[in-house]
Motif scaffolding. Structure first.
Motif, PDB file in Angstrom:
ATOM      1  N   VAL A 151     -32.205  53.821 -68.292  1.00  0.00           N
ATOM      2  CA  VAL A 151     -32.029  52.449 -68.563  1.00  0.00           C
ATOM      3  C   VAL A 151     -33.377  51.867 -69.397  1.00  0.00           C
ATOM      4  CG1 VAL A 151     -31.833  50.202 -67.706  1.00  0.00           C
ATOM      5  CG2 VAL A 151     -30.805  51.903 -66.610  1.00  0.00           C
ATOM      6  N   SER A 152     -34.346  52.521 -69.083  1.00  0.00           N
ATOM      7  CA  SER A 152     -35.608  52.194 -69.581  1.00  0.00           C
ATOM      8  C   SER A 152     -35.609  52.558 -71.115  1.00  0.00           C
ATOM      9  CB  SER A 152     -36.771  53.054 -69.115  1.00  0.00           C
ATOM     10  OG  SER A 152     -37.224  52.791 -67.701  1.00  0.00           O
ATOM     11  N   LYS A 153     -34.768  53.507 -71.523  1.00  0.00           N
ATOM     12  CA  LYS A 153     -34.826  53.847 -73.032  1.00  0.00           C
ATOM     13  C   LYS A 153     -34.244  52.321 -73.906  1.00  0.00           C
ATOM     14  CE  LYS A 153     -34.174  58.764 -73.262  1.00  0.00           C
ATOM     15  NZ  LYS A 153     -33.685  59.605 -73.735  1.00  0.00           N
ATOM     16  N   ALA A 154     -33.541  51.714 -73.170  1.00  0.00           N
ATOM     17  CA  ALA A 154     -32.963  50.650 -73.732  1.00  0.00           C
ATOM     18  C   ALA A 154     -33.543  49.339 -73.600  1.00  0.00           C
ATOM     19  CB  ALA A 154     -31.569  50.502 -73.372  1.00  0.00           C
ATOM     20  N   ILE A 163     -24.696  47.499 -73.065  1.00  0.00           N
ATOM     21  CA  ILE A 163     -23.695  48.219 -72.436  1.00  0.00           C
ATOM     22  C   ILE A 163     -23.416  49.510 -73.449  1.00  0.00           C
ATOM     23  CG2 ILE A 163     -21.498  48.267 -71.964  1.00  0.00           C
ATOM     24  CD1 ILE A 163     -21.430  45.497 -70.804  1.00  0.00           C
ATOM     25  N   SER A 164     -23.264  49.149 -74.599  1.00  0.00           N
ATOM     26  CA  SER A 164     -22.688  50.189 -75.571  1.00  0.00           C
ATOM     27  C   SER A 164     -23.967  51.191 -75.630  1.00  0.00           C
ATOM     28  CB  SER A 164     -22.567  49.640 -76.977  1.00  0.00           C
ATOM     29  OG  SER A 164     -21.749  48.730 -76.991  1.00  0.00           O
ATOM     30  N   GLN A 165     -25.196  50.841 -75.463  1.00  0.00           N
ATOM     31  CA  GLN A 165     -26.240  51.891 -75.434  1.00  0.00           C
ATOM     32  C   GLN A 165     -26.263  52.753 -74.404  1.00  0.00           C
ATOM     33  OE1 GLN A 165     -30.573  50.767 -76.586  1.00  0.00           O
ATOM     34  NE2 GLN A 165     -29.523  48.725 -77.277  1.00  0.00           N
ATOM     35  N   LEU A 166     -26.070  52.105 -73.080  1.00  0.00           N
ATOM     36  CA  LEU A 166     -25.982  52.747 -71.977  1.00  0.00           C
ATOM     37  C   LEU A 166     -24.753  53.808 -71.666  1.00  0.00           C
ATOM     38  CD1 LEU A 166     -26.660  49.938 -69.220  1.00  0.00           C
ATOM     39  CD2 LEU A 166     -28.217  51.543 -70.008  1.00  0.00           C
ATOM     40  N   ILE A 214     -26.601  42.018 -73.122  1.00  0.00           N
ATOM     41  CA  ILE A 214     -25.954  43.153 -72.602  1.00  0.00           C
ATOM     42  C   ILE A 214     -24.499  43.325 -73.496  1.00  0.00           C
ATOM     43  CG2 ILE A 214     -24.362  43.271 -70.459  1.00  0.00           C
ATOM     44  CD1 ILE A 214     -27.114  42.792 -68.987  1.00  0.00           C
ATOM     45  N   GLY A 215     -24.247  42.173 -73.964  1.00  0.00           N
ATOM     46  CA  GLY A 215     -23.011  42.270 -74.912  1.00  0.00           C
ATOM     47  C   GLY A 215     -21.646  41.590 -74.144  1.00  0.00           C
ATOM     48  N   GLU A 228     -22.334  53.892 -61.203  1.00  0.00           N
ATOM     49  CA  GLU A 228     -23.684  53.619 -61.711  1.00  0.00           C
ATOM     50  C   GLU A 228     -23.735  52.651 -62.715  1.00  0.00           C
ATOM     51  OE1 GLU A 228     -25.708  57.737 -60.280  1.00  0.00           O
ATOM     52  OE2 GLU A 228     -25.025  57.603 -62.401  1.00  0.00           O
ATOM     53  N   LEU A 229     -22.947  53.073 -63.658  1.00  0.00           N
ATOM     54  CA  LEU A 229     -22.878  52.076 -64.930  1.00  0.00           C
ATOM     55  C   LEU A 229     -22.500  50.510 -64.481  1.00  0.00           C
ATOM     56  CD1 LEU A 229     -23.283  51.924 -67.988  1.00  0.00           C
ATOM     57  CD2 LEU A 229     -20.960  52.721 -68.379  1.00  0.00           C
ATOM     58  N   ILE A 230     -21.395  50.536 -63.936  1.00  0.00           N
ATOM     59  CA  ILE A 230     -21.042  49.047 -63.566  1.00  0.00           C
ATOM     60  C   ILE A 230     -21.981  48.474 -62.572  1.00  0.00           C
ATOM     61  CG2 ILE A 230     -19.073  47.986 -62.360  1.00  0.00           C
ATOM     62  CD1 ILE A 230     -17.227  50.145 -63.534  1.00  0.00           C
TER      63      ILE A 230
END
Length: 419
Positions: free
Chosen positions: A120-123, A229-232, A172-173, A246-248
């Motif tokens: 997540v930190s990447k985004a 969200i698209s990045q994740l 987040i989108g 995990e994503l949700i």
């Protein structure tokens, strides 16, 4: 004799954690800091012989937050069959509530925590947060444009709530048409989840929120765009990626944590300034002090009363108390931030204070991921407000200001102001 003198100090802390302390929170904390840095709580730990503790002073709170060898956030790290968490929310049949609490970044230990946080930190870089400034400024001005000619507004409803929810939802989108829905669910969750409580309405909000995010993720998989969200979904590292659960859970947490606390900072911070006209005057005359004022507001009365509970991984001595393996520990952020040993005149608001460290965002590996965003939003929210409405004042008698208590945090239900 006031209410806080009539109850045992440790009972008072339980009142604070469950949202029943009224405006006596800081008196209760000051009383407890005199008793000691680690105070036993009369907290019923169901089906276990363990004890609950509150940490009232900064050094010990820091130790609990940073020491992963002795303290964890998930009791299942101690015992896979642990049901200690049921003590926290009351037993709930809602799998969605369990889902929200147990799969998110702030409720898991290493190595899973590091893997998720790295992804997540990447985004979520400070540089990216800074790049959002023009967007946040535009939003702040648009919100004030809507009320400027009226000469009055409810600062909570018209400014403090919509600003962060719009920023995080955009990031987040979440489509604009759904922002108010997200806010409604988020409020429902925050109002119903406290220490020792589980409101069926919050379970319903969680369920709807979870279903909505699931659908949103499915849509983004089909049609990715330039959002978090698209990045994740697309981020992969060393073959690691977030699984669906995990994503949700991550997106729920980012939306929820990404606006609730900042809304509270903006509204309660404004009230702090109105309560301290000398400080407000200094700030109006020198906007360059706003970043340091935001840090002082966070120290003086940050949004979160306590960090999520920690659990002792092994027997350990803390603040002169013997903590047993499995004991539950609440690091009281608001109390630690007024620790007399670390802050001169700790009960006073001083926006020129040079703060080396406060715990409003936590510390250690679980420190708030969105802290850089909250700082950018706080800076812009107060700068825009004071530039455009220098004559801001309370529009109701001070005693009529209403607090609300949610998820071990203290906020305002409304703040009528005129300008």
């Amino acid at each position: 004799m006031n209410h806080s003198d009539q109850i045992a100090p440790e009972q008072g802390i339980l009142g604070v954690l469950s949202g029943k302390s009224g405006e006596h929170t800081f008196q209760i904390f000051a009383q407890n800091r005199k008793i000691g840095s680690v105070v036993k709580l009369p907290f019923p730990m169901r089906e276990s012989n363990n004890q609950a503790w509150a940490v009232t002073q900064l050094d010990e709170a820091l130790k609990v937050l940073k020491d992963q060898e002795h303290f964890c956030v998930d009791p299942k790290s101690i015992d896979k069959n642990s049901n200690i968490k049921d003590s926290l929310t009351g037993k709930s049949d809602s799998s969605s509530s369990d889902f929200f609490l147990s799969n998110s970044l702030n409720a898991i230990d290493e190595p899973d925590h590091k893997r998720l946080r790295t992804l997540v930190s990447k985004a979520f870089t400070p540089r990216y947060m800074e790049s959002l400034r023009p967007r946040v400024e535009k939003l702040a001005n648009e919100l004030l444009d809507q009320v400027q000619d009226q000469g009055e507004m409810d600062l909570v409803k018209d400014y403090a709530n919509p600003l962060p929810i719009n920023v995080i939802s955009d990031m987040i989108g979440v489509p604009k048409s759904d922002h108010s829905k997200i806010h409604e669910w988020s409020e429902g969750i925050a109002n119903g989840l406290g220490v020792g409580t589980a409101d069926p309405k919050s379970a319903e909000s969680l369920k709807l929120f979870g279903e909505y995010i699931k659908q949103l993720v499915a849509n983004k998989r089909q049609q990715p765009s330039d959002d978090l969200i698209s990045q994740l979904i697309s981020i992969e590292e060393q073959g690691d990626r977030l699984d669906e659960k995990e994503l949700i859970s991550m997106i729920q947490l980012l939306i929820f944590a990404g606006h609730e606390t900042t809304s509270t900072l903006i509204s309660t911070g404004t009230l702090m300034l109105l309560d301290h006209p000398d400080q407000l005057e200094i700030l109006k005359n020198d906007h360059s002090l706003i970043p340091s004022a935001v840090e002082e507001m966070l120290r003086y009365s940050g949004p979160s009363t306590t960090a999520g509970p920690r659990y002792a991984l092994k027997d350990v001595e803390l603040g002169g108390q013997q903590i047993k393996k499995g004991d539950m520990i609440f690091p009281l952020l608001k109390s630690a931030n007024r620790d007399e040993k670390h802050f001169t005149n700790s009960e006073e608001l001083d926006i020129t204070r040079k703060i080396k460290r406060h715990l409003a965002f936590g510390q250690g590996v679980h420190m708030c991921l969105g802290a850089p965003l909250a700082r950018v939003e706080g800076d812009i929210a107060f700068t825009t407000l004071l530039k455009r409405m220098p004559n801001l004042q309370l529009n109701i008698p001070r005693e009529d200001v209403r607090w609300k208590f949610k998820l071990a945090a203290q906020g305002l239900s409304s703040l009528p102001v005129s300008f």
